[in-house]
Design an enzyme around this catalytic site. Structure first.
Site, PDB file in Angstrom:
ATOM      1  N   SER A  51       0.837  -1.206   0.000  1.00 48.22           N
ATOM      2  CA  SER A  51       0.000   0.000   0.000  1.00 48.22           C
ATOM      3  C   SER A  51       0.871   1.255   0.000  1.00 48.22           C
ATOM      4  CB  SER A  51      -0.957  -0.028   1.197  1.00 48.22           C
ATOM      5  OG  SER A  51      -1.891   1.019   1.129  1.00 48.22           O
ATOM      6  N   THR A  52       0.779   2.085   1.034  1.00 48.72           N
ATOM      7  CA  THR A  52       1.509   3.354   1.077  1.00 48.72           C
ATOM      8  C   THR A  52       3.007   3.144   0.879  1.00 48.72           C
ATOM      9  OG1 THR A  52      -0.122   4.104   2.692  1.00 48.72           O
ATOM     10  CG2 THR A  52       1.857   5.456   2.414  1.00 48.72           C
TER      11      THR A  52
ATOM     12  N   ASP B 222      -4.348  -4.891   6.234  1.00 48.80           N
ATOM     13  CA  ASP B 222      -4.731  -5.727   5.096  1.00 48.80           C
ATOM     14  C   ASP B 222      -3.634  -6.740   4.789  1.00 48.80           C
ATOM     15  OD1 ASP B 222      -6.282  -6.659   2.964  1.00 48.80           O
ATOM     16  OD2 ASP B 222      -5.298  -5.307   1.553  1.00 48.80           O
TER      17      ASP B 222
END
Length: 345
Positions: free
Chosen positions: A168-169, A291
């Site tokens: 993600s990020t 997640d």
């Protein structure tokens, strides 16, 4: 209070971002309507986070990021357009050193979602900036431990049918570097869940393909998984795989969000555990939230190799940390070590 600089030539956007952040009571906000004023502010004041629009007079947002990087280590958030061209400029911004991006609201009904994302991502960026200011700087205080890649691990990896990555990020620049470093004849298929909205994932796949000269594409439903190809989960849909008659096929699923994400790494990892059992590699990398932790635990319970990106190399050590704490991870490695293992297959 955290100090934030908002750079945007739109008076409406400057005021919107300023009011949203100041209403939390957590941020002190200064504004700049041009890149030249922004550079003057950055030289005079110290900011935790800077938000930057792309289309501005004198220089664009990516050029401004590069200029700021010369004089400041503040975390930078790109305010991105929700379009295919906007996606390409966002990836340029991330490569230039932006921490993350936020989608600009196009309609009034999108402002609430923008407000939520703005506060969440500015807060995360502030926390990460704070860590960099308090981290040890002396060379003797920073110890680097390389994970030994044993022959037995390589032998297990060689029987894998697929590699799954949840990220993600901070993900796009990491994936760019990793895929560029993979050997030319790397034969395993790789399925990637990178948290991104629609319009962005196709542009991301195109960018990766052009940079690496590898088979990289946005995943389509029910296509056979080919050796050496890299499949990027489509924004707004979940990516999974299924096994039929000894072959693996992608599934693009329109189901509810999992842990606020769609695509979800949990869905991908869980499907890999079901389809491949121990003959797979799962990797959870930089990103906020949790997640992937449940799905990769399923993979580990089936005997698959499970890897988490190490804290030092993460932009945000959220997803890997939760997976490690759940006991879902066998190995903790840097991206360079992960590529080293994959290149031995």
């Amino acid at each position: 209070m955290y100090k934030v600089l908002v750079v945007d030539d739109s008076a409406f956007m400057r005021q919107l971002i300023k009011s949203i952040l100041e209403q939390t009571g957590m941020f002190s906000v200064m504004v700049a309507q041009t890149p030249l004023i922004a550079l003057d502010r950055v030289r005079k004041f110290k900011f935790d986070v800077i938000t930057i629009d792309y289309e501005m007079p004198y220089m664009n947002g990516v050029e401004l990021i590069r200029k700021i990087r010369e004089v400041s280590d503040s975390k930078i958030l790109m305010i991105s357009a929700y379009t295919h061209p906007g996606a390409h400029t966002t990836f340029e911004a991330l490569s230039a050193g932006a921490f993350d991006y936020i989608l600009k609201p196009l309609k009034e009904e999108e402002i609430e979602e923008f407000k939520y994302e703005l506060i969440k991502k500015v807060s995360a960026a502030c926390e990460e900036y704070k860590k960099t200011q308090t981290a040890p700087t002396a060379v003797e205080d920073v110890k680097v431990f390389r994970v030994p890649i044993e022959d037995s691990l390589v032998e297990r990896a060689k029987v894998a049918k697929v590699v799954g990555i949840g990220i993600s990020t901070g993900g796009p620049p990491v994936l760019e570097k990793m895929f560029k470093s993979l050997k030319k004849d790397f034969s395993l298929p790789i399925l990637v869940v990178q948290h991104m909205p629609p319009n962005f994932t196709k542009a991301f796949a195109e960018r990766l393909a052009s940079i690496t000269s590898k088979c990289i594409k946005e995943a389509e439903d029910r296509e056979e998984v080919k050796p050496g190809c890299i499949y990027i989960a489509k924004g707004g849909y979940h990516l999974a795989i299924e096994e039929k008659a000894g072959k693996l096929y992608t599934r693009v699923l329109d189901l509810e969000k999992i842990k606020s994400h769609k695509p979800s790494a949990d869905i991908l990892f869980s499907s890999i555990a079901e389809a491949c059992g121990k003959d797979a590699i799962g990797i959870v990398m930089t990103g906020m939230g949790s997640d992937g932790s449940d799905g990769i635990l399923e993979m580990k319970m089936k005997g698959a190799i499970t890897i988490a990106q190490n804290e030092k190399s993460c932009v945000v050590f959220g997803m890997p940390k939760v997976a490690i704490e759940k006991g879902a991870i066998e190995l903790i490695m840097s991206p360079e070590e992960i590529v080293e293992l994959l290149n031995k297959i």
